[in-house]
Motif scaffolding. Structure first.
Motif, PDB file in Angstrom:
ATOM      1  N   ILE A   1       0.845  -1.200   0.000  1.00  0.00           N
ATOM      2  CA  ILE A   1       0.000   0.000   0.000  1.00  0.00           C
ATOM      3  C   ILE A   1       0.878   1.247   0.000  1.00  0.00           C
ATOM      4  O   ILE A   1       0.602   2.226  -0.710  1.00  0.00           O
ATOM      5  CB  ILE A   1      -0.960  -0.003   1.209  1.00  0.00           C
ATOM      6  N   GLU A   2       1.946   1.209   0.779  1.00  0.00           N
ATOM      7  CA  GLU A   2       2.863   2.351   0.825  1.00  0.00           C
ATOM      8  C   GLU A   2       3.468   2.614  -0.547  1.00  0.00           C
ATOM      9  O   GLU A   2       3.551   3.759  -0.996  1.00  0.00           O
ATOM     10  CB  GLU A   2       3.960   2.084   1.849  1.00  0.00           C
ATOM     11  N   ARG A   3       3.901   1.563  -1.239  1.00  0.00           N
ATOM     12  CA  ARG A   3       4.500   1.732  -2.566  1.00  0.00           C
ATOM     13  C   ARG A   3       3.486   2.283  -3.564  1.00  0.00           C
ATOM     14  O   ARG A   3       3.819   3.128  -4.397  1.00  0.00           O
ATOM     15  CB  ARG A   3       5.075   0.401  -3.056  1.00  0.00           C
ATOM     16  N   ILE A   4       2.241   1.826  -3.461  1.00  0.00           N
ATOM     17  CA  ILE A   4       1.200   2.367  -4.332  1.00  0.00           C
ATOM     18  C   ILE A   4       0.974   3.840  -4.014  1.00  0.00           C
ATOM     19  O   ILE A   4       0.781   4.665  -4.924  1.00  0.00           O
ATOM     20  CB  ILE A   4      -0.098   1.550  -4.188  1.00  0.00           C
ATOM     21  N   GLY A   5       1.020   4.197  -2.730  1.00  0.00           N
ATOM     22  CA  GLY A   5       0.902   5.605  -2.355  1.00  0.00           C
ATOM     23  C   GLY A   5       1.998   6.458  -2.966  1.00  0.00           C
ATOM     24  O   GLY A   5       1.757   7.593  -3.390  1.00  0.00           O
ATOM     25  N   GLU A   6       3.203   5.920  -3.041  1.00  0.00           N
ATOM     26  CA  GLU A   6       4.309   6.656  -3.658  1.00  0.00           C
ATOM     27  C   GLU A   6       4.045   6.885  -5.144  1.00  0.00           C
ATOM     28  O   GLU A   6       4.299   7.985  -5.670  1.00  0.00           O
ATOM     29  CB  GLU A   6       5.610   5.885  -3.451  1.00  0.00           C
ATOM     30  N   LEU A   7       3.532   5.861  -5.825  1.00  0.00           N
ATOM     31  CA  LEU A   7       3.238   6.005  -7.258  1.00  0.00           C
ATOM     32  C   LEU A   7       2.095   6.989  -7.501  1.00  0.00           C
ATOM     33  O   LEU A   7       2.157   7.819  -8.419  1.00  0.00           O
ATOM     34  CB  LEU A   7       2.898   4.646  -7.858  1.00  0.00           C
ATOM     35  N   LEU A   8       1.065   6.905  -6.673  1.00  0.00           N
ATOM     36  CA  LEU A   8      -0.050   7.846  -6.803  1.00  0.00           C
ATOM     37  C   LEU A   8       0.411   9.265  -6.507  1.00  0.00           C
ATOM     38  O   LEU A   8       0.022  10.219  -7.190  1.00  0.00           O
ATOM     39  CB  LEU A   8      -1.187   7.450  -5.860  1.00  0.00           C
ATOM     40  N   GLY A   9       1.266   9.414  -5.489  1.00  0.00           N
ATOM     41  CA  GLY A   9       1.807  10.730  -5.161  1.00  0.00           C
ATOM     42  C   GLY A   9       2.646  11.299  -6.290  1.00  0.00           C
ATOM     43  O   GLY A   9       2.582  12.502  -6.583  1.00  0.00           O
ATOM     44  N   TYR A  10       3.445  10.451  -6.928  1.00  0.00           N
ATOM     45  CA  TYR A  10       4.262  10.902  -8.061  1.00  0.00           C
ATOM     46  C   TYR A  10       3.385  11.438  -9.186  1.00  0.00           C
ATOM     47  O   TYR A  10       3.643  12.518  -9.732  1.00  0.00           O
ATOM     48  CB  TYR A  10       5.129   9.748  -8.562  1.00  0.00           C
ATOM     49  N   GLU A  11       2.319  10.700  -9.522  1.00  0.00           N
ATOM     50  CA  GLU A  11       1.434  11.163 -10.590  1.00  0.00           C
ATOM     51  C   GLU A  11       0.725  12.447 -10.190  1.00  0.00           C
ATOM     52  O   GLU A  11       0.589  13.374 -10.998  1.00  0.00           O
ATOM     53  CB  GLU A  11       0.421  10.069 -10.934  1.00  0.00           C
ATOM     54  N   LEU A  12       0.272  12.515  -8.966  1.00  0.00           N
ATOM     55  CA  LEU A  12      -0.388  13.722  -8.462  1.00  0.00           C
ATOM     56  C   LEU A  12       0.545  14.919  -8.516  1.00  0.00           C
ATOM     57  O   LEU A  12       0.122  16.043  -8.823  1.00  0.00           O
ATOM     58  CB  LEU A  12      -0.881  13.465  -7.037  1.00  0.00           C
ATOM     59  N   SER A  13       1.820  14.705  -8.241  1.00  0.00           N
ATOM     60  CA  SER A  13       2.789  15.806  -8.189  1.00  0.00           C
ATOM     61  C   SER A  13       2.902  16.545  -9.512  1.00  0.00           C
ATOM     62  O   SER A  13       3.313  17.713  -9.548  1.00  0.00           O
ATOM     63  CB  SER A  13       4.166  15.286  -7.768  1.00  0.00           C
ATOM     64  N   LYS A  14       2.542  15.890 -10.594  1.00  0.00           N
ATOM     65  CA  LYS A  14       2.637  16.521 -11.916  1.00  0.00           C
ATOM     66  C   LYS A  14       1.633  17.655 -12.091  1.00  0.00           C
ATOM     67  O   LYS A  14       1.770  18.473 -13.013  1.00  0.00           O
ATOM     68  CB  LYS A  14       2.427  15.479 -13.014  1.00  0.00           C
ATOM     69  N   THR A  15       0.626  17.705 -11.211  1.00  0.00           N
ATOM     70  CA  THR A  15      -0.411  18.732 -11.340  1.00  0.00           C
ATOM     71  C   THR A  15      -0.177  19.922 -10.422  1.00  0.00           C
ATOM     72  O   THR A  15      -0.954  20.871 -10.439  1.00  0.00           O
ATOM     73  CB  THR A  15      -1.798  18.130 -11.016  1.00  0.00           C
ATOM     74  N   LEU A  16       0.874  19.890  -9.608  1.00  0.00           N
ATOM     75  CA  LEU A  16       1.134  20.978  -8.675  1.00  0.00           C
ATOM     76  C   LEU A  16       1.735  22.180  -9.393  1.00  0.00           C
ATOM     77  O   LEU A  16       2.101  22.100 -10.566  1.00  0.00           O
ATOM     78  CB  LEU A  16       2.078  20.492  -7.562  1.00  0.00           C
ATOM     79  N   THR A  17       1.827  23.285  -8.684  1.00  0.00           N
ATOM     80  CA  THR A  17       2.390  24.520  -9.249  1.00  0.00           C
ATOM     81  C   THR A  17       3.890  24.568  -8.958  1.00  0.00           C
ATOM     82  O   THR A  17       4.311  24.398  -7.806  1.00  0.00           O
ATOM     83  CB  THR A  17       1.720  25.752  -8.620  1.00  0.00           C
ATOM     84  N   TYR A  18       4.664  24.812 -10.001  1.00  0.00           N
ATOM     85  CA  TYR A  18       6.119  24.806  -9.859  1.00  0.00           C
ATOM     86  C   TYR A  18       6.700  26.177 -10.190  1.00  0.00           C
ATOM     87  O   TYR A  18       6.185  26.888 -11.065  1.00  0.00           O
ATOM     88  CB  TYR A  18       6.744  23.746 -10.783  1.00  0.00           C
ATOM     89  N   VAL A  19       7.770  26.525  -9.474  1.00  0.00           N
ATOM     90  CA  VAL A  19       8.485  27.780  -9.722  1.00  0.00           C
ATOM     91  C   VAL A  19       9.971  27.475  -9.856  1.00  0.00           C
ATOM     92  O   VAL A  19      10.489  26.517  -9.272  1.00  0.00           O
ATOM     93  CB  VAL A  19       8.257  28.800  -8.584  1.00  0.00           C
ATOM     94  N   ALA A  20      10.664  28.310 -10.631  1.00  0.00           N
ATOM     95  CA  ALA A  20      12.093  28.111 -10.865  1.00  0.00           C
ATOM     96  C   ALA A  20      12.897  28.449  -9.616  1.00  0.00           C
ATOM     97  O   ALA A  20      12.626  29.439  -8.936  1.00  0.00           O
ATOM     98  CB  ALA A  20      12.543  28.964 -12.039  1.00  0.00           C
ATOM     99  N   ARG A  21      13.861  27.616  -9.327  1.00  0.00           N
ATOM    100  CA  ARG A  21      14.742  27.826  -8.188  1.00  0.00           C
ATOM    101  C   ARG A  21      16.188  27.527  -8.605  1.00  0.00           C
ATOM    102  O   ARG A  21      16.432  26.759  -9.532  1.00  0.00           O
ATOM    103  CB  ARG A  21      14.358  26.915  -7.022  1.00  0.00           C
TER     104      ARG A  21
END
Length: 218
Positions: free
Chosen positions: A36-56
């Motif tokens: 379940i934890e590993r699936i959470g990591e994969l779901l989190g990775y896909e979700l992360s693509k929709t977040l707002t990103y700024v240059a650093r």
């Protein structure tokens, strides 16, 4: 509601789901939690693509590297107790997120009828933040709806993501009717139906019991 079903394409995710379902492998509670934890990591990775990103700019020992980093303030809220391994997986992706926990359980009024009871809650403000609400099993959809109602007083999130491992199509249809169109569901796989008791078929059983041991019924 936007729906992202990761199992529409074959990947290593298939192995984790198959092991969660397997009645022999799921006897190993540590492996069950880890899957379940590993699936959470994969779901989190896909979700992360929709977040707002700024240059650093990041200084290295030999120079400067430019990259884009997420700037969204996140709150991961998990539904106890089955949601804990999924919470850990999401937290592995979003290690700077704030954390919230809420209890929800079925209180049966008959063999086939039940209400969702929400009790314990520990959470920060949700105002203007991105809420990730995690529950590994999406059966009827009522738990998500009741929990969202119970946390309304914590503020209005900027964005709401629901995260599950296995869901039933009737429950997803219910959420589609009940929740705003801008909510997003991230799910590892979807099963076709519920049985007469509201359990996912073929499903995998009780994720909380398989993770942490059987419980006495109150």
């Amino acid at each position: 509601m936007h729906i992202h079903n990761l199992n529409t394409q074959s990947s290593v995710l298939n192995k984790y789901i198959a092991e969660l379902r397997d009645i022999n492998i799921q006897k190993d509670s540590m492996r069950f939690r880890r899957n379940i934890e590993r699936i959470g990591e994969l779901l989190g990775y896909e979700l992360s693509k929709t977040l707002t990103y700024v240059a650093r700019e990041v200084k290295t020992p030999l120079g400067t590297s430019k990259t884009k980093l997420a700037q969204d303030p996140l709150v991961i809220c998990s539904i106890l107790r089955a949601g804990l391994p999924l919470h850990h997986g999401l937290q592995n992706c979003f290690d700077e997120a704030e954390n919230a926990f809420i209890s929800a359980y079925r209180q049966h009024t008959s063999a086939t009828q039940f209400e969702i009871k929400v009790e314990y809650l520990a959470a920060p403000s949700l105002e203007g933040k991105t809420l990730i609400l995690a529950d590994p099993m999406l059966a009827t959809g009522k738990t998500f709806v009741n929990v969202l109602e119970a946390i309304k007083h914590l503020g209005t999130p900027k964005k709401v993501h629901l995260v599950s491992v296995i869901g039933a199509q009737p429950g997803i249809d219910f959420l589609n009717r009940e929740l705003p169109v801008d909510y997003t569901l991230w799910i590892a796989t979807v099963d076709p139906e519920l049985d007469a008791h509201g359990y996912i078929v073929p499903g995998l059983g009780d994720a909380g019991d398989l993770s942490f041991g059987s419980k006495m019924q109150g």
